[in-house]
Design a protein around this motif. Structure first.
Motif, mmCIF file in Angstrom:
data_model
loop_
_atom_site.group_PDB
_atom_site.id
_atom_site.type_symbol
_atom_site.label_atom_id
_atom_site.label_comp_id
_atom_site.label_asym_id
_atom_site.label_seq_id
_atom_site.Cartn_x
_atom_site.Cartn_y
_atom_site.Cartn_z
ATOM 1 N N VAL A 125 0.852 -1.173 0.000
ATOM 2 C CA VAL A 125 0.000 0.000 0.000
ATOM 3 C C VAL A 125 0.893 1.230 0.000
ATOM 4 C CG1 VAL A 125 -1.930 -1.103 1.156
ATOM 5 C CG2 VAL A 125 -0.174 0.001 2.526
ATOM 6 N N VAL A 126 0.356 2.312 -0.561
ATOM 7 C CA VAL A 126 1.103 3.582 -0.595
ATOM 8 C C VAL A 126 0.175 4.676 -0.087
ATOM 9 C CG1 VAL A 126 2.651 2.865 -2.467
ATOM 10 C CG2 VAL A 126 0.463 3.913 -3.027
ATOM 11 N N ARG A 127 0.791 5.740 0.569
ATOM 12 C CA ARG A 127 0.022 6.867 1.109
ATOM 13 C C ARG A 127 0.051 8.017 0.117
ATOM 14 N NH1 ARG A 127 1.257 7.606 7.573
ATOM 15 N NH2 ARG A 127 0.378 5.605 8.240
ATOM 16 N N ALA A 128 -1.101 8.729 0.089
ATOM 17 C CA ALA A 128 -1.160 9.941 -0.715
ATOM 18 C C ALA A 128 -0.514 11.073 0.064
ATOM 19 C CB ALA A 128 -2.593 10.280 -1.054
ATOM 20 N N ASP A 129 -0.232 12.177 -0.588
ATOM 21 C CA ASP A 129 0.466 13.303 0.052
ATOM 22 C C ASP A 129 -0.333 13.900 1.202
ATOM 23 O OD1 ASP A 129 2.574 13.006 -1.707
ATOM 24 O OD2 ASP A 129 1.847 14.521 -3.130
ATOM 25 N N ASN A 130 -1.660 14.002 1.073
ATOM 26 C CA ASN A 130 -2.467 14.605 2.148
ATOM 27 C C ASN A 130 -2.446 13.743 3.401
ATOM 28 O OD1 ASN A 130 -4.038 12.511 1.210
ATOM 29 N ND2 ASN A 130 -5.540 13.854 0.194
ATOM 30 N N VAL A 131 -2.328 12.397 3.258
ATOM 31 C CA VAL A 131 -2.234 11.513 4.427
ATOM 32 C C VAL A 131 -0.854 11.638 5.057
ATOM 33 C CG1 VAL A 131 -2.346 9.127 5.228
ATOM 34 C CG2 VAL A 131 -3.956 9.949 3.498
ATOM 35 N N ILE A 132 0.160 11.740 4.207
ATOM 36 C CA ILE A 132 1.526 11.899 4.723
ATOM 37 C C ILE A 132 1.616 13.172 5.538
ATOM 38 C CG2 ILE A 132 3.928 12.301 4.029
ATOM 39 C CD1 ILE A 132 3.458 10.457 1.673
ATOM 40 N N LYS A 133 0.963 14.289 5.057
ATOM 41 C CA LYS A 133 1.005 15.558 5.795
ATOM 42 C C LYS A 133 0.336 15.421 7.156
ATOM 43 C CE LYS A 133 1.015 18.562 1.742
ATOM 44 N NZ LYS A 133 0.261 19.609 0.997
ATOM 45 N N GLN A 134 -0.708 14.559 7.181
ATOM 46 C CA GLN A 134 -1.458 14.456 8.446
ATOM 47 C C GLN A 134 -0.837 13.434 9.389
ATOM 48 O OE1 GLN A 134 -5.580 13.550 7.896
ATOM 49 N NE2 GLN A 134 -6.079 13.646 10.107
ATOM 50 N N TYR A 135 -0.371 12.287 8.849
ATOM 51 C CA TYR A 135 0.088 11.213 9.722
ATOM 52 C C TYR A 135 1.570 10.868 9.539
ATOM 53 C CZ TYR A 135 -4.889 10.428 10.581
ATOM 54 O OH TYR A 135 -6.198 10.589 10.921
ATOM 55 N N GLY A 136 2.203 11.477 8.633
ATOM 56 C CA GLY A 136 3.605 11.156 8.399
ATOM 57 C C GLY A 136 3.748 10.174 7.212
ATOM 58 N N GLU A 137 5.030 9.859 6.921
ATOM 59 C CA GLU A 137 5.296 9.020 5.728
ATOM 60 C C GLU A 137 4.948 7.553 5.960
ATOM 61 O OE1 GLU A 137 9.293 9.593 4.584
ATOM 62 O OE2 GLU A 137 8.953 11.611 3.783
ATOM 63 N N GLY A 138 4.811 7.093 7.100
ATOM 64 C CA GLY A 138 4.442 5.709 7.361
ATOM 65 C C GLY A 138 5.632 4.782 7.254
ATOM 66 N N LEU A 139 5.357 3.512 6.957
ATOM 67 C CA LEU A 139 6.403 2.500 6.863
ATOM 68 C C LEU A 139 7.241 2.707 5.596
ATOM 69 C CD1 LEU A 139 4.280 -0.612 7.934
ATOM 70 C CD2 LEU A 139 5.796 0.804 9.387
ATOM 71 N N GLN A 140 8.403 2.026 5.596
ATOM 72 C CA GLN A 140 9.332 2.211 4.460
ATOM 73 C C GLN A 140 8.743 1.708 3.145
ATOM 74 O OE1 GLN A 140 12.236 3.808 4.530
ATOM 75 N NE2 GLN A 140 12.592 3.411 2.321
ATOM 76 N N ASN A 141 7.979 0.612 3.212
ATOM 77 C CA ASN A 141 7.450 0.025 1.964
ATOM 78 C C ASN A 141 6.125 0.646 1.542
ATOM 79 O OD1 ASN A 141 5.801 -0.953 3.942
ATOM 80 N ND2 ASN A 141 6.005 -3.125 3.380
ATOM 81 N N GLU A 142 5.694 1.720 2.201
ATOM 82 C CA GLU A 142 4.448 2.363 1.824
ATOM 83 C C GLU A 142 4.662 3.587 0.934
ATOM 84 O OE1 GLU A 142 1.792 1.100 5.761
ATOM 85 O OE2 GLU A 142 2.498 3.184 5.544
#
Length: 600
Positions: free
Chosen positions: A70-87
């Motif tokens: 799974v990958v995060r969109a930019d708006n989720v990254i802004k709210q929750y951070g970049e997440g795991l390395q493989n996301e």
């Protein structure tokens, strides 16, 4: 058709299996995406998002799922951070899905594997359960992230291949069975058709000896029997036709690979020859028959330069019947001596193509020529000569010689009949003792020639000739002696005049001579020559030798009268004058001799 049906079936099955594998993987990807979405939502609600890696790993172990992330969109990254390395997005497909919010698919296939990549976006919505906007600072329709899955569909492809192989095997089996059945039941019909084709091919060349065979017991056998019956009848009939044609057409230049066509052509030629013969049988004279033959040479055989000669075998002279132009084929001496004609002398066809200058009496030096002799009877023959400018043309004309000889053959009996009739008629018009023309001939000649002579300004000098004291010979030495004197005078007349002049035995010891287109002086010279020659002739009767003399009266047409009969009367009056004035003399008619008492 069976092979085409098999190919279509296999193609359809292969395409259906491929679509089935892809559609199954796509449905599985949709279901997996929903499970992941719901699982991640549950982790978020329960506050155990840091445990999601275990959850995702277990999802990735689902059958046929080769890889999942799974990958995060930019708006989720802004709210929750970049997440795991493989996301983080791994390739352009992830980036494009996050940017555009669309589902993308990509397949990778080789000989050993088949992988379907499916990337599905997660779209924020406030509708439904859960409400995405309650946890994320996003707007309706924004992309929250995406899930990428790689499915192994090789097993579906293998299953399809096995299925296709089974279908192919079954179809091949039925094809073999169908071909065997077809061969078994249709082979006799094919053999019959081939047999018919072979027989008909031979029949086209005129060979009807072929017999048809078949193993069929139904209508095919009936067809073969009927064809055999037909060929037997044609063979028997055609054999008789060939024999009969050989009887009627002894000479023929017709030959081809198809005897039926040959027979048809020969029959047409026989018909033409028959029509020619029926036509000439109604002609009165030889010259009319010759005219028909000349027409055939021109119109049917396309002869341009030719000559037809009539040969008197007894006299060995040749008469020109017809020539297309004034260029004679032979040197002048040939007409006076027919033995100079190589074709007549050898009784064989003469071809200039056989040897240069083959006939030394031929005057046609710049052309190719052919001469054909044809015997009518023991007294008469014909010779046909024709020429052409080149070798090819003369060979084409020579090709028609057999057909031309068939026309000669058809005309032979008719010409012979007309020749006999001419002889009989000529015999009735000639004196039996001297063979000179008689008074009957004179009457016919004058009836036919008088008007023509006046029209074309022909002149005649008439000599009326009488043997002096002829009765004394018969009384003293007998009638045989008288015949000798008569014949002697006839010979002198024949040798003293030209061929165009007419010596006639007028009656008893009287002779009449018609000199054609001669002057008065010339007529008197001929008369004097005859008188002198006869007076010098000595006749030996037993131990006594005697001489006889002639009295001759001369008159002229039309200078002295416009009627030949009247001129003959004038010559008779001049003869009477010669006898009354001492005999053994030539007297030319004078007006004083005619008293006008006779009518004409």
């Amino acid at each position: 058709m069976l092979i085409g049906l098999t190919a279509a079936t296999i193609t359809n099955v292969a395409l259906n299996f491929r679509d089935y594998g892809y559609n199954n993987a796509i449905e599985k990807s949709k279901m997996t995406a929903e499970i992941v979405r719901d699982g991640l939502t549950a982790h978020m609600v329960n506050g155990i998002m840091d445990k999601r890696d275990f959850f995702l790993g277990n999802i990735a172990n689902i059958k046929d799922v080769e890889n999942l992330w799974v990958v995060r969109a930019d708006n989720v990254i802004k709210q929750y951070g970049e997440g795991l390395q493989n996301e983080k997005p791994r390739d352009n497909i992830d980036k494009k899905v996050l940017k555009e919010g669309i589902t993308l698919r990509q397949s990778k296939e080789d000989a050993n594997s088949a992988i379907l990549r499916v990337t599905i976006p997660y779209i924020a919505t406030s509708y439904g359960n859960p409400n995405c906007l309650s946890c994320h600072n996003v707007r309706e329709g924004d992309v929250l992230g995406a899930i990428s899955m790689e499915f192994n569909i090789n097993n579906v492809r293998q299953t399809g291949a096995m299925t296709i192989a089974k279908i192919l095997g079954i179809n091949l089996f039925f094809i073999v069975v169908a071909l065997w059945v077809t061969h078994h039941y249709f082979k006799p019909y094919m053999q019959l058709f081939e047999n018919l084709q072979q027989g008909i091919k031979r029949a086209r060349t005129g060979d009807f000896s072929f017999r048809f065979t078949t193993t069929l017991k139904d209508g095919g056998n009936e067809v073969a029997e009927q064809m055999n019956t037909l060929f037997e009848k044609i063979d028997d009939t055609f054999g008789g036709i060939k024999h009969d044609l050989g009887t009627f057409m002894t000479r023929s230049n017709i030959s081809c690979s198809d005897p039926l066509n040959t027979a048809g052509t020969i029959i047409r030629e026989l018909s033409d020859v028959y029509k020619f013969k029926k036509t000439i049988e109604l002609d009165n004279t030889k010259d009319e028959i010759y005219a028909r033959f000349i027409y055939i040479l021109k119109e049917k055989f396309n002869f341009d330069h030719f000559a037809l000669y009539e040969v008197d075998k007894t006299a060995k002279i040749r008469r020109l019947v017809y020539i297309t132009d004034h260029q004679s084929f032979c040197l002048p001496g040939v007409d006076n001596n027919s033995l100079e004609c190589r074709a007549y002398r050898t009784n064989s066809d003469i071809y200039s193509t056989d040897f240069p200058h083959v006939c030394q009496n031929c005057s046609v030096n710049d052309k190719q020529y052919t001469c054909i002799p044809f015997n009518i009877n023991d007294d008469l023959a014909l010779t046909l000569s024709f020429s052409a400018k080149d070798m090819q043309t003369i060979e084409a004309l020579n090709f028609d010689i057999p057909s031309i000889k068939n026309y000669f053959e058809a005309a032979k009996a008719v010409i012979e009949s007309r020749t006999l009739m001419d002889k009989l008629r000529d015999s009735s018009l000639r004196d039996g003792a001297t063979h000179l023309y008689n008074r009957r001939f004179l009457e016919e000649f004058i009836d036919h020639s008088a008007n023509q002579a006046t029209r074309i300004h022909v002149s005649y000098s008439i000599l009326m000739i009488d043997i002096d004291f002829f009765k004394m010979i018969n009384d003293t030495f007998g009638h045989d002696a008288g015949d000798i004197v008569i014949k002697s005078l006839a010979e002198i007349l024949q040798t003293s005049v030209r061929k165009i002049d007419l010596p006639i035995r007028y009656g008893g010891e009287e002779f009449l001579l018609l000199l054609h287109n001669t002057t008065q002086e010339g007529a008197l010279m001929v008369a004097e020559k005859i008188r002198t020659t006869f007076s010098e002739k000595k006749f030996q009767f037993g131990s006594e030798t005697i001489n006889k003399t002639l009295s001759i009266g001369v008159s002229h047409f039309p200078s002295q009268a416009d009627s030949i009969w009247k001129v003959i009367k004038f010559a008779d009056l001049a003869l009477y004058e010669a006898k009354n004035t001492g005999r053994n003399r030539v007297i030319e008619f004078e007006d004083r001799m005619f008293t006008g008492g006779d009518s004409f």
